[in-house]
Design a protein around this motif. Structure first.
Motif, PDB file in Angstrom:
ATOM      1  N   ILE A 139       0.833  -1.210   0.000  1.00  0.00           N
ATOM      2  CA  ILE A 139       0.000   0.000   0.000  1.00  0.00           C
ATOM      3  C   ILE A 139       0.865   1.256   0.000  1.00  0.00           C
ATOM      4  O   ILE A 139       0.553   2.223  -0.692  1.00  0.00           O
ATOM      5  CB  ILE A 139      -0.981  -0.069   1.195  1.00  0.00           C
ATOM      6  CG1 ILE A 139      -2.054  -1.111   0.859  1.00  0.00           C
ATOM      7  CG2 ILE A 139      -1.590   1.285   1.526  1.00  0.00           C
ATOM      8  CD1 ILE A 139      -2.879  -1.590   2.032  1.00  0.00           C
ATOM      9  N   GLN A 140       1.969   1.249   0.741  1.00  0.00           N
ATOM     10  CA  GLN A 140       2.852   2.428   0.746  1.00  0.00           C
ATOM     11  C   GLN A 140       3.969   2.305  -0.290  1.00  0.00           C
ATOM     12  O   GLN A 140       4.422   3.299  -0.855  1.00  0.00           O
ATOM     13  CB  GLN A 140       3.437   2.649   2.152  1.00  0.00           C
ATOM     14  CG  GLN A 140       4.135   3.977   2.293  1.00  0.00           C
ATOM     15  CD  GLN A 140       4.134   4.581   3.693  1.00  0.00           C
ATOM     16  OE1 GLN A 140       4.925   5.470   3.972  1.00  0.00           O
ATOM     17  NE2 GLN A 140       3.286   4.163   4.586  1.00  0.00           N
ATOM     18  N   THR A 141       4.432   1.086  -0.556  1.00  0.00           N
ATOM     19  CA  THR A 141       5.593   0.885  -1.430  1.00  0.00           C
ATOM     20  C   THR A 141       5.226   0.803  -2.916  1.00  0.00           C
ATOM     21  O   THR A 141       6.102   0.884  -3.767  1.00  0.00           O
ATOM     22  CB  THR A 141       6.298  -0.446  -1.068  1.00  0.00           C
ATOM     23  OG1 THR A 141       5.305  -1.485  -1.008  1.00  0.00           O
ATOM     24  CG2 THR A 141       7.015  -0.364   0.261  1.00  0.00           C
ATOM     25  N   GLY A 142       3.950   0.639  -3.204  1.00  0.00           N
ATOM     26  CA  GLY A 142       3.536   0.300  -4.570  1.00  0.00           C
ATOM     27  C   GLY A 142       3.560   1.462  -5.550  1.00  0.00           C
ATOM     28  O   GLY A 142       3.686   2.618  -5.174  1.00  0.00           O
ATOM     29  N   PHE A 143       3.441   1.111  -6.811  1.00  0.00           N
ATOM     30  CA  PHE A 143       3.293   2.058  -7.928  1.00  0.00           C
ATOM     31  C   PHE A 143       4.494   2.990  -8.091  1.00  0.00           C
ATOM     32  O   PHE A 143       4.413   4.185  -7.824  1.00  0.00           O
ATOM     33  CB  PHE A 143       1.970   2.831  -7.809  1.00  0.00           C
ATOM     34  CG  PHE A 143       0.800   1.913  -7.941  1.00  0.00           C
ATOM     35  CD1 PHE A 143       0.436   1.418  -9.181  1.00  0.00           C
ATOM     36  CD2 PHE A 143       0.110   1.482  -6.819  1.00  0.00           C
ATOM     37  CE1 PHE A 143      -0.612   0.519  -9.305  1.00  0.00           C
ATOM     38  CE2 PHE A 143      -0.937   0.576  -6.936  1.00  0.00           C
ATOM     39  CZ  PHE A 143      -1.302   0.096  -8.183  1.00  0.00           C
ATOM     40  N   ALA A 144       5.580   2.413  -8.539  1.00  0.00           N
ATOM     41  CA  ALA A 144       6.775   3.142  -8.972  1.00  0.00           C
ATOM     42  C   ALA A 144       7.591   3.720  -7.817  1.00  0.00           C
ATOM     43  O   ALA A 144       8.765   4.035  -7.977  1.00  0.00           O
ATOM     44  CB  ALA A 144       6.430   4.248  -9.967  1.00  0.00           C
TER      45      ALA A 144
END
Ligand code: PLZ
Length: 459
Positions: free
Chosen positions: A273-278
């Motif tokens: 949730i915090q580490t995702g998407f680039a």
């Protein structure tokens, strides 16, 4: 060059604000209008809602937030890792505006629409692993975590769930139970959900240099003795812990845990949730170690600031629940889906994975040189545009939360938004929007350096 153009971009007129990319203070922070709003907030909003920096925002884009008093602040927080593509990113504004004019809500489980499917297809394509996948959409990160646990329990027919020391998974009842830290998240809010167990994390700075495999074996041994694999539905872990202090487990920790889960019919859930998407310089942080989770929870960076979250994973697991077993009124709302498709397009078309890595290099060099000259910085860690410093007492190595609080407050007063985190409250994290210009990022880090220097001069 695309990456540099993106970095230098101020938001274009497609509905997003065109803001000067500068730090400019015209009042003290918070200014008089913000202070007045804080008084109204105290009268109208529950005291349980805390505020890190009480400047009230009227516009945001690129790498700045503009407040009601006309101050322009450098944003090194992205609303806690949400606005990776920037605030009011042009493609997101256009897509949401177009959807707004068509229809705002039907409830996907009543009368569906194709954008929900397109978001699921994009998530199935982008998340680690080329196995067959399915996705389901929700509103918040906590809701995604709750549902990942529901799905894992249904699939395995087992009940226990393991989370780790320093974990943060949300504020709903089940996710409070999964979250490690008492204050402010859990205190007085129990009882918590049963069948939640905690295992020791790999925390290289503070676990005596245990290597990743040894740290995983320590956790596995505890799980086997205290719970038993035959009772365990799922292990849930953030590949880099967020609120817990940007803790990057030692190499091999995640892989060893995953292998044990596979061998024991335990669902491995990655909370990205915090580490995702680039954010970390890969689309997902698991990719840094070649980890392919069974289920992955996403939210935050998925939709450019609109509320959306998802669980994505192995088709056999995801298809386990009965029809009607998963859902919710707003999950995968059409505005959020339009935003997500435009946001994902922006990450890919503007090469924001590469941009995050570039930001990581800039931050790593600057923070590394600060740390080399300042023993109060116990560690610089993180990946890509998700980095942090852990502040310690140089003589004992003990966490220095007071110094951390003072440095963050000094940065706020100077017009730079910094966020703290960590079980011991002694970590400053850097989560700039990937749309921030280099010059502004460097200026923000210079303000940090000055705040640290001024504090040591004062002592
Ligand atoms: N899992 C890894 O980082 C949210 C919390 C802010 P929601 N982190 C920010 C606060 O003080 O409430 C988060 C996370 C990880 C789950 C969540 C929960 O996501 O969208 O806040 O529910």
């Amino acid at each position: 060059m695309t990456v540099v153009d993106t970095a230098r971009r101020t938001n274009t007129p497609l509905g997003g604000p065109t803001l000067a990319q500068e730090r400019k203070l015209v009042t003290s922070i918070p200014g008089p209008k913000s202070r007045r709003l804080s008084e109204r907030k105290a009268q109208a909003v529950s005291a349980g809602v805390g505020i890190s920096l009480p400047v009230y925002v009227v516009a945001a884009g690129g790498g700045v937030l503009v407040d009601v008093d006309g101050n322009s602040l450098i944003d090194l927080g992205s609303g806690i890792a949400v606005t990776g593509v920037g605030n009011s990113a042009p493609r997101v504004v256009a897509a949401v505006a177009a959807q707004l004019a068509q229809f705002t809500h039907t409830c996907f489980t009543v009368a569906p629409y194709d954008s929900y499917i397109a978001v699921a297809e994009a998530l199935n394509r982008l998340t680690p692993g080329d196995h067959e996948k399915r996705s389901v959409l929700f509103n918040s990160g906590a809701e995604a975590v709750e549902n990942a646990v529901k799905i894992a329990r249904h699939f395995t027919g087992k009940q226990a769930v393991v989370a780790f020391d320093h974990a943060y998974h949300g504020r709903t009842n089940l996710t409070m139970g999964l979250t490690a830290k008492n204050q402010p998240y859990k205190n007085g809010f129990g009882p918590f959900a049963p069948e939640v167990y905690r295992a020791p994390m790999s925390y290289p700075l503070r676990d005596g240099g245990l290597d990743g495999v040894a740290a995983a074996n320590r956790a596995i041994s505890q799980i086997e003795k205290q719970i038993g694999a035959s009772n365990l539905a799922a292990v849930i872990i953030e590949p880099i812990q967020g609120e817990g202090g940007f803790i990057v487990p030692a190499p091999g920790f995640l892989g060893t845990l995953l292998a044990w889960c596979r061998a024991n019919q335990v669902v491995f859930i990655a909370d990205e949730i915090q580490t995702g998407f680039a954010r970390t310089g890969h689309m997902f942080a698991c990719e840094h170690e070649g980890i392919v989770p069974d289920l992955i929870c996403t939210a935050k960076g998925i939709a450019g600031g609109l509320p959306l979250s998802a669980v994505t994973g192995r088709a056999d697991i995801m298809d386990s629940p009965q029809a009607g077993g998963l859902g919710g009124t707003y999950g995968g709302n059409p505005l959020a889906c339009a935003a997500a498709l435009a946001t994902i397009d922006t990450y890919e078309s503007d090469h924001l994975v590469e941009r995050a890595a570039e930001i990581g290099t800039i931050m790593g060099e600057r923070l590394g040189s600060l740390a080399a000259a300042d023993p109060r910085i116990g560690e610089v860690r993180g990946r890509g545009a998700m980095m942090a410093i852990e502040l310690v007492d140089p003589t004992t190595g003990e966490p220095d939360a007071a110094l951390t609080g003072r440095v963050i407050a000094a940065a706020h007063a100077a017009g730079v938004i910094l966020l703290g985190c960590g079980t011991y409250g002694n970590v400053i994290r850097f989560l700039p929007p990937l749309s921030i210009p280099d010059a502004l990022l460097l200026e923000g880090l210079q303000v940090l350096a000055e705040a640290l220097a001024a504090d040591s001069a004062a002592v």
